[in-house]
Design an enzyme around this catalytic site. Structure first.
Site: not given
Length: 285
Positions: A150, A169
């Site tokens: 990401s 995350y």
């Protein structure tokens, strides 16, 4: 004309919907048979519904409509034995394993409990390690392993300031980036390549939900999808709010195909220029 991955077998996690489904269908369009898994259950700390059996059935329908074979099972990437059982069955039935796409992931941003951190790391990092571990005994020269990172892995302060879930995350995706780099070194001598794709926001259920509308438009009481989109676009020098799953699937196809046969250890940023202001963001230290 044969497809770019004709006759190959791809193992894809998180394949029931969103990016995972599109990867499965795109590879099938180019000739691959598919081993697909998904959790098919919600995780309490994720503030949006996860995929269900009907979603996975739709992936099966779309792949089979292309004349390709698919072994699709419910499995939790946090449980290595479950993944091993599915991969072993898929390899036995389909005849090998050439492509691994570690796509399964969740976002627990907005939750500030320790469990939110643990859940997202277990899925997004431990799940990736388990995926590679389950696939490893079946990989041979020419195989391709594709990990999903990401831009949050490469952009400090993007989501890691949004509570325990956001920190988890960012933590998990940073370590996926590092994992891909180091696995590429480990497997290079066997001519097995490992690459990481770092998408920015993607138009899937993870982003397209009421929680995210509020996250990006906290100035509004009841923001809509349409009201969120300008905030997403503002983060891109190219004024791009989000990627389509098709955009990411094309990158997956490139890394899966022989077009990338000498490409390994790459960190591909699909970001609409999001990382340009921070310079040459690369593998996290």
């Amino acid at each position: 004309m044969s497809g770019r991955v004709e006759g190959k077998v791809a193992f894809i996690t998180g394949a029931a919907r969103g990016q995972g489904r599109r990867h499965a269908v795109r590879l099938a369009e180019e000739g691959a048979n598919i081993i697909a898994v998904d959790l098919l259950e919600d995780i309490e700390t994720a503030p949006y519904p996860l995929a269900n059996k009907a979603d996975l059935d739709e992936t099966v329908r779309q792949v089979e409509a292309l004349g390709r074979r698919i072994i699709a099972k419910q499995a939790d990437v946090r449980e290595l034995r479950q993944l091993q059982a599915v991969v072993d069955q898929g390899v036995e039935e389909l005849g090998g394993l050439d492509i691994v796409v570690a796509q399964a992931g969740i976002l627990t941003m907005g939750s500030d409990t320790p469990q939110a951190f643990i859940d997202v790391v277990q899925v997004n990092l431990v799940g990736v390690i388990n995926t590679v571990t389950a696939a490893a005994p079946h990989l041979q020269s020419g195989a391709s392993v594709i990990l999903t990172g990401s831009t949050a892995a490469l952009l400090a302060g993007s989501v890691d300031i949004t509570g325990a879930g956001g920190l988890g995350y960012a933590h998990s995706k940073r370590h996926v980036a590092r994992l891909g780099h180091d696995l590429a070194r480990v497997y290079a001598g066997q001519q097995i390549r490992v690459n990481v794709i770092h998408p920015t926001n993607v138009e899937t259920g993870m982003m397209d939900n009421e929680f995210m509308y509020h996250a990006f438009r906290p100035d509004l009481d009841n923001p809509t999808r349409e009201e969120m989109i300008p905030s997403l676009a503002a983060k891109s020098p190219m004024n791009m709010p989000w990627l389509s799953p098709d955009d990411v699937a094309e990158a997956v196809l490139y890394f899966a195909s022989d077009a990338s046969r000498w490409v390994t250890g790459q960190q591909l940023k699909l970001d609409g220029g999001q990382l340009l202001p921070v310079g040459n963001a690369g593998v996290p230290a």
